[in-house]
Write an enzyme that holds these catalytic residues in place. Structure first.
Site, PDB file in Angstrom:
ATOM      1  CG  ASN A   7     -14.209   0.285   5.304  1.00  0.00           C
ATOM      2  OD1 ASN A   7     -14.191   0.335   4.082  1.00  0.00           O
ATOM      3  ND2 ASN A   7     -13.118   0.070   6.019  1.00  0.00           N
ATOM      4  CE  LYS A  14     -13.247  -4.843   7.599  1.00  0.00           C
ATOM      5  NZ  LYS A  14     -11.800  -4.475   7.763  1.00  0.00           N
ATOM      6  CG  HIS A 179      -3.363   2.842   5.464  1.00  0.00           C
ATOM      7  ND1 HIS A 179      -2.206   2.266   4.977  1.00  0.00           N
ATOM      8  CD2 HIS A 179      -4.317   1.875   5.411  1.00  0.00           C
ATOM      9  CE1 HIS A 179      -2.436   1.003   4.657  1.00  0.00           C
ATOM     10  NE2 HIS A 179      -3.712   0.749   4.904  1.00  0.00           N
ATOM     11  N   GLY A 209      -0.202  -3.669   8.632  1.00  0.00           N
ATOM     12  CA  GLY A 209      -1.240  -4.682   8.715  1.00  0.00           C
ATOM     13  C   GLY A 209      -1.190  -5.525   7.454  1.00  0.00           C
ATOM     14  CG  ASN A 210      -3.719  -8.288   4.279  1.00  0.00           C
ATOM     15  OD1 ASN A 210      -2.881  -9.168   4.152  1.00  0.00           O
ATOM     16  ND2 ASN A 210      -4.642  -8.046   3.366  1.00  0.00           N
ATOM     17  N   GLY A 211      -2.561  -4.598   4.700  1.00  0.00           N
ATOM     18  CA  GLY A 211      -2.115  -3.477   3.884  1.00  0.00           C
ATOM     19  C   GLY A 211      -1.276  -2.574   4.765  1.00  0.00           C
ATOM     20  CG  ASP A 282      -2.583 -13.953  10.107  1.00  0.00           C
ATOM     21  OD1 ASP A 282      -1.718 -13.738  10.979  1.00  0.00           O
ATOM     22  OD2 ASP A 282      -3.795 -13.770  10.294  1.00  0.00           O
ATOM     23  NE  ARG A 283       2.903  -9.024   7.588  1.00  0.00           N
ATOM     24  CZ  ARG A 283       1.897  -8.324   7.057  1.00  0.00           C
ATOM     25  NH1 ARG A 283       0.666  -8.817   7.095  1.00  0.00           N
ATOM     26  NH2 ARG A 283       2.117  -7.148   6.483  1.00  0.00           N
ATOM     27  NE  ARG A 284      -3.153 -13.439  13.585  1.00  0.00           N
ATOM     28  CZ  ARG A 284      -4.471 -13.218  13.617  1.00  0.00           C
ATOM     29  NH1 ARG A 284      -5.082 -13.059  14.779  1.00  0.00           N
ATOM     30  NH2 ARG A 284      -5.179 -13.144  12.503  1.00  0.00           N
ATOM     31  CD  GLU A 386      -8.190   3.010   9.584  1.00  0.00           C
ATOM     32  OE1 GLU A 386      -7.992   3.349   8.403  1.00  0.00           O
ATOM     33  OE2 GLU A 386      -8.127   1.827   9.979  1.00  0.00           O
TER      34      GLU A 386
END
Length: 446
Positions: A7, A14, A179, A209-211, A282-284, A386
């Site tokens: 990817n 990746k 996605h 997620g981020n997207g 970042d949601r964290r 995925e």
């Protein structure tokens, strides 16, 4: 036989190495900062993580580094490149030309180049990755796994925009959705957990997620989705705005003198959670800051959850009957705050989230159920996979047995399917959070 999946992003590559015969992930990792200084590979295998710095001026060197690492005598997982039977490449956009996964040929690559304008942030890297891999592994079948393929079943009233008709006929301007491999995997797994055939299920999937995007699944196939001609439309995301008034960019451009390219960058890379908080994507980080009183971060959490809730309501109206809501991807799998806020207040629609079960569900290694016992609509958290979809598509294309998902059966559709790669991880998670065991979802007994 080994299947390698790749990817490739604009500055990353990746990978996953999969042992097809033993149905086991041997290794995965990522090469970061491709084309930049400080490029390195992070390689995970045999329960260990290795980080190695190595110059990667192009994706060719990045893929060479991946192959060198996975065949290394000490940290590698295969004896040589010759055991790789096929390579699966994730490709963002196929326009209206590529409606399913396909073996790569020169003509296919030309087709991808013709739709670069539909995915300018992703397509050049996808193409470079394929070209680089073909140079390094010229005698291996290469398969393109299309992110848009899952959405080809949308009816015209859902994929068309209310724009001048020639924009569609001349420039292929329409909703495509993304996605796709994640939605395919989670839709099939949700059917298993419901004890139904995919064709008998209506599901709403939240890939957060981020997207982020959502998908309305009707009778086992995509009926509608939140992303559009590009991944910018829809939900509030890490750095993407999602839905806005189409006139807003023109207003700001007239006020500031911003160019079209600058506006494109602002909406894709400086908006969303980052734009709202002015600090974090970042949601964290956002949740920590919100808990400490940061008003912008508190607002961001509310805005993101409300946008998801609006899509849930819209998709319920479209589907009529909903069997389950599925949460997946980084935030979907490990974001109880977002899940709770998005699902709360929907009790009159048969959606009842259990606050305790929702808090207990915090793992990427198990499928869980977080709805209350009397909820008419199940709420599942299903970690996506995925790479497995890419692997099985690549293998089937190589063998000549591939078909569209409605005429093809994946291994994970079997009620007895076990994700070996996640078993060890779940054991560790249960040590830290033993209550996860109480919410693990299992297929109903026949």
């Amino acid at each position: 036989m080994v299947i390698l999946t790749l990817n490739c992003g604009s500055s990353s590559a990746k990978y996953q190495v999969y042992d097809w015969d033993n149905k086991e992930v041997l290794a995965n990792g990522v090469v970061e900062r491709v084309g930049e200084t400080g490029s390195c590979i992070t390689h995970k295998a045999k329960g260990e993580k290795h980080e190695i710095a190595s110059p990667c001026p192009t994706h060719k060197e990045a893929i060479e580094l991946i192959l060198k690492t996975i065949t290394d005598e000490k940290i590698g997982v295969i004896p040589n490149v010759g055991v790789i039977g096929a390579v699966g490449h994730r490709v963002l956009h196929g326009g209206d030309t590529f409606t399913k996964s396909v073996l790569v040929t020169p003509e296919v690559l030309d087709g991808f180049r013709s739709v670069i304008d539909l995915g300018p942030l992703h397509m050049p890297a996808n193409i470079m990755g394929i070209e680089a891999a073909e140079k390094v592994m010229p005698n291996v079948p290469h398969a393109a796994i299309m992110d848009t393929a899952w959405h080809q079943t949308m009816p015209e009233e859902n994929f068309m925009y209310a724009i001048p008709r020639e924009w569609y006929t001349k420039y292929a301007a329409r909703r495509y959705g993304f996605h796709g491999t994640s939605f395919l995997y989670t839709a099939k797994r949700a059917a298993v957990l419901l004890g139904k055939e995919p064709k008998d299920t209506n599901i709403i999937i939240c890939h957060i997620g981020n997207g982020s995007s959502m998908c309305a699944v009707k009778n086992g196939v995509c009926y509608d989705t939140s992303m559009g001609i590009t991944p910018l439309e829809g939900l509030v995301m890490g750095t993407r705005s999602g839905d806005i008034d189409p006139a807003l960019p023109f207003y700001i451009m007239r006020k500031t003198g911003m160019s079209a390219d600058e506006m494109d960058t602002a909406l894709n890379k400086k908006s969303g959670c980052l734009g709202i908080t002015e600090k974090y994507s970042d949601r964290r980080d956002i949740e920590i800051a919100a808990a400490n009183g940061d008003k912008n971060c508190q607002l961001c959490i509310e805005m993101e959850a409300m946008r998801i809730k609006k899509y849930i309501g819209a998709y319920m109206a479209e589907l009529g009957r909903v069997d389950a809501i599925v949460w997946t991807a980084g935030v979907g799998e490990r974001g109880p705050i977002t899940r709770m806020k998005a699902c709360s207040g929907l009790e009159n629609y048969g959606i009842k989230i259990d606050a305790q079960r929702n808090d207990w569900s915090f793992t990427t290694n198990a499928e869980t159920c977080i709805s209350s016992d009397d909820s008419a609509v199940k709420i599942f958290v299903i970690p996506t996979d995925e790479e497995l979809v890419m692997t099985e598509d690549a293998y089937a294309l190589m063998k000549g047995t591939y078909n569209v998902h409605t005429n093809f059966t994946y291994s994970f559709q079997n009620p007895d399917y076990v994700n070996k790669a996640r078993e060890a991880g779940l054991k560790d998670d249960l040590i830290k959070r033993p209550n996860i065991e109480k919410v693990i979802a299992r297929p109903p007994k026949k």
